[in-house]
Write a protein that holds these residues in place. Structure first.
Motif, PDB file in Angstrom:
ATOM      1  N   SER A 136       9.860   4.043  -6.033  1.00 40.41           N
ATOM      2  CA  SER A 136       9.607   3.463  -4.803  1.00 40.41           C
ATOM      3  C   SER A 136      10.318   2.506  -4.245  1.00 40.41           C
ATOM      4  CB  SER A 136       8.120   2.895  -5.069  1.00 40.41           C
ATOM      5  OG  SER A 136       8.155   1.895  -6.073  1.00 40.41           O
ATOM      6  N   TYR A 141       8.531   8.308   1.517  1.00 39.07           N
ATOM      7  CA  TYR A 141       7.439   9.091   0.726  1.00 39.07           C
ATOM      8  C   TYR A 141       5.894   8.955   1.263  1.00 39.07           C
ATOM      9  CZ  TYR A 141       4.254  10.583  -3.131  1.00 39.07           C
ATOM     10  OH  TYR A 141       3.354  11.129  -3.658  1.00 39.07           O
ATOM     11  N   ARG A 142       5.635   7.601   1.497  1.00 39.38           N
ATOM     12  CA  ARG A 142       4.377   7.366   1.912  1.00 39.38           C
ATOM     13  C   ARG A 142       4.104   7.948   3.341  1.00 39.38           C
ATOM     14  NH1 ARG A 142       5.710   2.249  -0.120  1.00 39.38           N
ATOM     15  NH2 ARG A 142       4.734   1.660  -2.072  1.00 39.38           N
ATOM     16  N   HIS A 143       5.246   7.949   4.294  1.00 41.26           N
ATOM     17  CA  HIS A 143       4.963   8.608   5.464  1.00 41.26           C
ATOM     18  C   HIS A 143       4.799   9.942   5.425  1.00 41.26           C
ATOM     19  CE1 HIS A 143       5.627   9.224   9.807  1.00 41.26           C
ATOM     20  NE2 HIS A 143       6.525  10.074   9.582  1.00 41.26           N
ATOM     21  N   ASP A 150       1.320  10.676   3.868  1.00 45.76           N
ATOM     22  CA  ASP A 150       0.273  10.390   5.055  1.00 45.76           C
ATOM     23  C   ASP A 150       0.212  11.465   6.158  1.00 45.76           C
ATOM     24  OD1 ASP A 150      -1.805   8.395   5.913  1.00 45.76           O
ATOM     25  OD2 ASP A 150      -0.230   8.308   7.732  1.00 45.76           O
ATOM     26  N   LEU A 156       2.445   5.337  -7.296  1.00 46.08           N
ATOM     27  CA  LEU A 156       1.846   4.704  -6.042  1.00 46.08           C
ATOM     28  C   LEU A 156       0.344   5.044  -5.921  1.00 46.08           C
ATOM     29  CD1 LEU A 156       4.888   5.666  -3.688  1.00 46.08           C
ATOM     30  CD2 LEU A 156       4.395   3.569  -4.831  1.00 46.08           C
ATOM     31  N   PHE A 176      -1.236   7.751  -4.679  1.00 44.74           N
ATOM     32  CA  PHE A 176      -1.701   8.249  -3.495  1.00 44.74           C
ATOM     33  C   PHE A 176      -2.489   9.488  -3.682  1.00 44.74           C
ATOM     34  CE2 PHE A 176       0.798   5.347  -1.250  1.00 44.74           C
ATOM     35  CZ  PHE A 176       0.740   5.582   0.330  1.00 44.74           C
ATOM     36  N   THR A 207      -2.580  13.071  -3.455  1.00 39.29           N
ATOM     37  CA  THR A 207      -1.699  14.312  -2.919  1.00 39.29           C
ATOM     38  C   THR A 207      -2.235  15.586  -2.894  1.00 39.29           C
ATOM     39  OG1 THR A 207      -0.955  14.367  -5.155  1.00 39.29           O
ATOM     40  CG2 THR A 207       0.360  12.736  -3.660  1.00 39.29           C
ATOM     41  N   TYR A 248       9.844  12.080  -4.793  1.00 38.56           N
ATOM     42  CA  TYR A 248      10.307  11.321  -3.690  1.00 38.56           C
ATOM     43  C   TYR A 248      11.377  11.965  -3.012  1.00 38.56           C
ATOM     44  CZ  TYR A 248       8.553   7.191  -6.140  1.00 38.56           C
ATOM     45  OH  TYR A 248       7.602   6.140  -6.398  1.00 38.56           O
TER      46      TYR A 248
END
Length: 200
Positions: free
Chosen positions: A8, A15-17, A20, A96, A98, A100, A156
């Motif tokens: 991260s 990665y988050r973008h 999302d 993280l 998230f 997925t 990632y």
């Protein structure tokens, strides 16, 4: 072994973008990407088979080059697997937390670099030595495979980038080495039980 890598800190925001974006994309698109991510490697196996089948008609030299493609891919997979064990980077979906598209792999199934991407790019580079057209098709598919692995949340972006570079480099070295084998080797092998693999 290297200390466990915190992915991260490398490209976590990117990665988050992407994850999302996947969450807010149409279900049909996410479904297509998920299927490709899970089963797309079969396409590369098919391209290798097509390359070999066509190469047999061109002669023993071409067929031998085509037969070296899966060997180059296996070498890339082995190199990628060793690097995974050395670096031991946790999956982003685990670190993280998230939600997925693809279920997060179990602990110990390391993230860096991406095996799927290494295999895909190794196949693309190796196939280019057999047929430029097949190589280009495989390269497009490889790019889609790498992107899909981030989209579904199991890698990632840097996992994919390094997997692509590693797979391509190993395949290039392997196929270059095949090109430097004795020139009469394909013809000699054509006189053995391997003849059916080398000539139509």
């Amino acid at each position: 072994m290297f200390p466990a890598l915190t992915g991260s800190s490398v490209d976590g925001p990117l990665y988050r973008h992407v994850v999302d974006l996947a969450r807010h994309s149409p279900a049909w698109l996410d479904g297509l990407v998920a299927v490709w991510s899970a089963y797309g490697l079969a396409v590369f196996a098919l391209l290798m088979l097509v390359g070999w089948w066509r190469a047999r008609r061109a002669g023993a030299d071409a067929a031998m080059t085509a037969l070296a493609v899966p060997v180059a891919v296996l070498a890339a997979f082995a190199a990628d697997s060793v690097l995974k064990l050395l670096v031991r980077e946790d999956r982003p979906c685990r670190g993280l937390g998230f939600r997925t598209l693809e279920a997060c792999p179990a602990r110990g199934d390391w993230s860096f670099p991406s095996n799927h991407t290494a295999i895909a790019f190794a196949a693309a580079v190796a196939l280019y030595f057999v047929s430029r057209r097949l190589g280009v098709v495989a390269a497009v598919c490889a790019g889609a495979m790498g992107a899909s692995r981030v989209w579904v949340g199991v890698h990632y972006p840097h996992d994919v980038a390094v997997g692509a570079a590693l797979g391509a480099a190993v395949a290039f070295l392997a196929m270059t080495a095949v090109g430097r084998l004795p020139k009469d080797l394909p013809q000699r092998l054509s006189g053995t039980r391997l003849r059916a693999l080398l000539v139509s």
